[in-house]
Design a protein around this motif. Structure first.
Motif, PDB file in Angstrom:
ATOM      1  N   LEU A   4       0.808  -1.210   0.000  1.00 59.25           N
ATOM      2  CA  LEU A   4       0.000   0.000   0.000  1.00 59.25           C
ATOM      3  C   LEU A   4       0.846   1.267   0.000  1.00 59.25           C
ATOM      4  O   LEU A   4       0.405   2.305  -0.467  1.00 59.25           O
ATOM      5  CB  LEU A   4      -0.932  -0.005   1.206  1.00 59.25           C
ATOM      6  CG  LEU A   4      -1.950  -1.146   1.239  1.00 59.25           C
ATOM      7  CD1 LEU A   4      -2.650  -1.183   2.576  1.00 59.25           C
ATOM      8  CD2 LEU A   4      -2.929  -1.018   0.111  1.00 59.25           C
ATOM      9  N   ALA A   5       2.038   1.181   0.517  1.00 66.66           N
ATOM     10  CA  ALA A   5       2.925   2.338   0.561  1.00 66.66           C
ATOM     11  C   ALA A   5       3.286   2.817  -0.838  1.00 66.66           C
ATOM     12  O   ALA A   5       3.597   3.986  -1.041  1.00 66.66           O
ATOM     13  CB  ALA A   5       4.198   1.998   1.332  1.00 66.66           C
ATOM     14  N   PHE A   6       3.203   1.924  -1.814  1.00 65.50           N
ATOM     15  CA  PHE A   6       3.615   2.275  -3.170  1.00 65.50           C
ATOM     16  C   PHE A   6       2.446   2.631  -4.092  1.00 65.50           C
ATOM     17  O   PHE A   6       2.659   2.980  -5.238  1.00 65.50           O
ATOM     18  CB  PHE A   6       4.425   1.122  -3.768  1.00 65.50           C
ATOM     19  CG  PHE A   6       5.644   0.804  -2.963  1.00 65.50           C
ATOM     20  CD1 PHE A   6       6.723   1.676  -2.922  1.00 65.50           C
ATOM     21  CD2 PHE A   6       5.698  -0.350  -2.199  1.00 65.50           C
ATOM     22  CE1 PHE A   6       7.834   1.408  -2.157  1.00 65.50           C
ATOM     23  CE2 PHE A   6       6.815  -0.633  -1.435  1.00 65.50           C
ATOM     24  CZ  PHE A   6       7.890   0.243  -1.409  1.00 65.50           C
ATOM     25  N   LEU A   7       1.234   2.520  -3.586  1.00 63.48           N
ATOM     26  CA  LEU A   7       0.075   2.872  -4.397  1.00 63.48           C
ATOM     27  C   LEU A   7      -0.042   4.388  -4.518  1.00 63.48           C
ATOM     28  O   LEU A   7       0.196   5.114  -3.552  1.00 63.48           O
ATOM     29  CB  LEU A   7      -1.198   2.301  -3.784  1.00 63.48           C
ATOM     30  CG  LEU A   7      -1.305   0.782  -3.789  1.00 63.48           C
ATOM     31  CD1 LEU A   7      -2.577   0.339  -3.066  1.00 63.48           C
ATOM     32  CD2 LEU A   7      -1.297   0.241  -5.199  1.00 63.48           C
ATOM     33  N   PRO A   8      -0.445   4.883  -5.679  1.00 62.87           N
ATOM     34  CA  PRO A   8      -0.573   6.342  -5.889  1.00 62.87           C
ATOM     35  C   PRO A   8      -1.886   6.867  -5.308  1.00 62.87           C
ATOM     36  O   PRO A   8      -2.871   7.035  -6.012  1.00 62.87           O
ATOM     37  CB  PRO A   8      -0.522   6.466  -7.413  1.00 62.87           C
ATOM     38  CG  PRO A   8      -1.065   5.172  -7.908  1.00 62.87           C
ATOM     39  CD  PRO A   8      -0.666   4.138  -6.899  1.00 62.87           C
ATOM     40  N   LYS A   9      -1.887   7.123  -4.020  1.00 62.56           N
ATOM     41  CA  LYS A   9      -3.107   7.529  -3.320  1.00 62.56           C
ATOM     42  C   LYS A   9      -3.613   8.894  -3.777  1.00 62.56           C
ATOM     43  O   LYS A   9      -4.811   9.094  -3.922  1.00 62.56           O
ATOM     44  CB  LYS A   9      -2.869   7.489  -1.812  1.00 62.56           C
ATOM     45  CG  LYS A   9      -2.669   6.064  -1.289  1.00 62.56           C
ATOM     46  CD  LYS A   9      -2.224   6.011   0.138  1.00 62.56           C
ATOM     47  CE  LYS A   9      -0.805   6.426   0.381  1.00 62.56           C
ATOM     48  NZ  LYS A   9       0.240   5.774  -0.358  1.00 62.56           N
ATOM     49  N   ALA A  10      -2.727   9.838  -4.022  1.00 63.66           N
ATOM     50  CA  ALA A  10      -3.153  11.164  -4.479  1.00 63.66           C
ATOM     51  C   ALA A  10      -3.816  11.060  -5.848  1.00 63.66           C
ATOM     52  O   ALA A  10      -4.841  11.706  -6.097  1.00 63.66           O
ATOM     53  CB  ALA A  10      -1.970  12.123  -4.518  1.00 63.66           C
ATOM     54  N   GLU A  11      -3.276  10.235  -6.719  1.00 63.04           N
ATOM     55  CA  GLU A  11      -3.866  10.065  -8.044  1.00 63.04           C
ATOM     56  C   GLU A  11      -5.246   9.429  -7.929  1.00 63.04           C
ATOM     57  O   GLU A  11      -6.178   9.781  -8.650  1.00 63.04           O
ATOM     58  CB  GLU A  11      -2.957   9.227  -8.947  1.00 63.04           C
ATOM     59  CG  GLU A  11      -1.733   9.965  -9.446  1.00 63.04           C
ATOM     60  CD  GLU A  11      -0.627  10.118  -8.393  1.00 63.04           C
ATOM     61  OE1 GLU A  11      -0.737   9.514  -7.299  1.00 63.04           O
ATOM     62  OE2 GLU A  11       0.333  10.857  -8.662  1.00 63.04           O
ATOM     63  N   ALA A  12      -5.407   8.482  -7.004  1.00 61.83           N
ATOM     64  CA  ALA A  12      -6.717   7.871  -6.766  1.00 61.83           C
ATOM     65  C   ALA A  12      -7.704   8.919  -6.254  1.00 61.83           C
ATOM     66  O   ALA A  12      -8.882   8.906  -6.633  1.00 61.83           O
ATOM     67  CB  ALA A  12      -6.595   6.712  -5.778  1.00 61.83           C
ATOM     68  N   TYR A  13      -7.239   9.832  -5.414  1.00 60.25           N
ATOM     69  CA  TYR A  13      -8.097  10.904  -4.913  1.00 60.25           C
ATOM     70  C   TYR A  13      -8.580  11.774  -6.074  1.00 60.25           C
ATOM     71  O   TYR A  13      -9.769  12.086  -6.174  1.00 60.25           O
ATOM     72  CB  TYR A  13      -7.360  11.760  -3.878  1.00 60.25           C
ATOM     73  CG  TYR A  13      -8.091  13.044  -3.586  1.00 60.25           C
ATOM     74  CD1 TYR A  13      -9.220  13.049  -2.771  1.00 60.25           C
ATOM     75  CD2 TYR A  13      -7.687  14.245  -4.160  1.00 60.25           C
ATOM     76  CE1 TYR A  13      -9.925  14.218  -2.525  1.00 60.25           C
ATOM     77  CE2 TYR A  13      -8.385  15.412  -3.920  1.00 60.25           C
ATOM     78  CZ  TYR A  13      -9.496  15.398  -3.100  1.00 60.25           C
ATOM     79  OH  TYR A  13     -10.194  16.548  -2.868  1.00 60.25           O
ATOM     80  N   TYR A  14      -7.671  12.172  -6.956  1.00 60.64           N
ATOM     81  CA  TYR A  14      -8.051  13.026  -8.081  1.00 60.64           C
ATOM     82  C   TYR A  14      -8.998  12.298  -9.038  1.00 60.64           C
ATOM     83  O   TYR A  14      -9.894  12.911  -9.620  1.00 60.64           O
ATOM     84  CB  TYR A  14      -6.817  13.552  -8.808  1.00 60.64           C
ATOM     85  CG  TYR A  14      -6.042  14.542  -7.965  1.00 60.64           C
ATOM     86  CD1 TYR A  14      -6.651  15.700  -7.490  1.00 60.64           C
ATOM     87  CD2 TYR A  14      -4.722  14.309  -7.629  1.00 60.64           C
ATOM     88  CE1 TYR A  14      -5.950  16.607  -6.698  1.00 60.64           C
ATOM     89  CE2 TYR A  14      -4.011  15.209  -6.840  1.00 60.64           C
ATOM     90  CZ  TYR A  14      -4.643  16.345  -6.377  1.00 60.64           C
ATOM     91  OH  TYR A  14      -3.942  17.248  -5.595  1.00 60.64           O
ATOM     92  N   LEU A  15      -8.838  10.997  -9.175  1.00 59.64           N
ATOM     93  CA  LEU A  15      -9.758  10.201  -9.985  1.00 59.64           C
ATOM     94  C   LEU A  15     -11.148  10.175  -9.332  1.00 59.64           C
ATOM     95  O   LEU A  15     -12.164  10.330 -10.022  1.00 59.64           O
ATOM     96  CB  LEU A  15      -9.217   8.776 -10.158  1.00 59.64           C
ATOM     97  CG  LEU A  15      -9.986   7.873 -11.095  1.00 59.64           C
ATOM     98  CD1 LEU A  15      -9.976   8.438 -12.519  1.00 59.64           C
ATOM     99  CD2 LEU A  15      -9.368   6.484 -11.092  1.00 59.64           C
ATOM    100  N   ALA A  16     -11.198  10.007  -8.004  1.00 57.25           N
ATOM    101  CA  ALA A  16     -12.469  10.039  -7.276  1.00 57.25           C
ATOM    102  C   ALA A  16     -13.113  11.424  -7.395  1.00 57.25           C
ATOM    103  O   ALA A  16     -14.337  11.535  -7.566  1.00 57.25           O
ATOM    104  CB  ALA A  16     -12.252   9.676  -5.807  1.00 57.25           C
ATOM    105  N   GLU A  17     -12.308  12.462  -7.320  1.00 51.52           N
ATOM    106  CA  GLU A  17     -12.815  13.825  -7.455  1.00 51.52           C
ATOM    107  C   GLU A  17     -13.417  14.032  -8.849  1.00 51.52           C
ATOM    108  O   GLU A  17     -14.471  14.661  -8.997  1.00 51.52           O
ATOM    109  CB  GLU A  17     -11.679  14.814  -7.197  1.00 51.52           C
ATOM    110  CG  GLU A  17     -12.121  16.239  -7.055  1.00 51.52           C
ATOM    111  CD  GLU A  17     -10.977  17.160  -6.688  1.00 51.52           C
ATOM    112  OE1 GLU A  17     -11.211  18.028  -5.833  1.00 51.52           O
ATOM    113  OE2 GLU A  17      -9.878  17.030  -7.252  1.00 51.52           O
ATOM    114  N   GLN A  18     -12.782  13.466  -9.849  1.00 55.75           N
ATOM    115  CA  GLN A  18     -13.291  13.550 -11.218  1.00 55.75           C
ATOM    116  C   GLN A  18     -14.629  12.805 -11.330  1.00 55.75           C
ATOM    117  O   GLN A  18     -15.563  13.281 -11.970  1.00 55.75           O
ATOM    118  CB  GLN A  18     -12.273  12.966 -12.189  1.00 55.75           C
ATOM    119  CG  GLN A  18     -12.619  13.140 -13.638  1.00 55.75           C
ATOM    120  CD  GLN A  18     -11.519  12.616 -14.542  1.00 55.75           C
ATOM    121  OE1 GLN A  18     -10.587  11.956 -14.118  1.00 55.75           O
ATOM    122  NE2 GLN A  18     -11.634  12.924 -15.814  1.00 55.75           N
TER     123      GLN A  18
END
Length: 159
Positions: free
Chosen positions: A3-17
């Motif tokens: 999980l440390a290597f998953l792009p969490k910020a990118e997932a957030y921006y995808l959810a925001e989209q």
């Protein structure tokens, strides 16, 4: 540890989209991608260009055996204060491998407190509310959306 290597910020921006397809936008937020967490602070949440509220902090923590999504300090926008109490102190949804078929929900605010769960097998949500006297007196329109019980009010839904 993966999980440390998953792009969490990118997932957030995808959810925001994805939220934008429902006319929900989050403005002016600060996003901090940590090793096993994501924190979003100081966001303004709009629905159909109406300020739904401001968010002090949203956090997502995920480890191998436990995950939690938490909102701290949500202030309801002026346009909604006649329907909802002004402040949610915190709202938390957590999941553990100890009970993998349930997501536990707790919260507290000007409304009182809530305690509930999501049953992933039954595909249902049940939330029990214990409201303050002010909530019972001032926000009757919201209360009409819930079922009255001996202990307070309850929200139930299947999905």
């Amino acid at each position: 540890m993966i999980l440390a290597f998953l792009p969490k910020a990118e997932a957030y921006y995808l959810a925001e989209q994805e939220l934008s397809t429902y006319e929900v936008t989050i403005n002016n937020e600060n996003v901090n991608d940590g090793l096993m967490s994501l924190e979003v602070s100081n966001g303004e949440i709009l629905y159909q260009n109406i300020t739904a509220g401001t968010l002090e902090q949203f956090s997502l923590f995920s480890a191998l055996f436990y995950s939690e999504v938490r909102i701290d300090g949500f202030n309801v926008g002026e346009d909604l204060k006649t329907f909802l109490p002004p402040k949610i102190e915190f709202l938390s949804a957590s999941h553990s491998v100890i009970d993998p078929m349930h997501i536990n929900i707790i919260g507290k605010g000007d409304f009182g407190s809530l305690d509930g769960s999501v049953d992933l097998v039954e595909r249902s949500v049940k939330i029990d509310f214990k409201f303050t006297a002010t909530m019972n007196r001032k926000y009757r329109a919201f209360l009409k959306q819930l079922k009255k019980t001996k202990e307070g009010y309850m929200y139930e839904k299947r999905f």
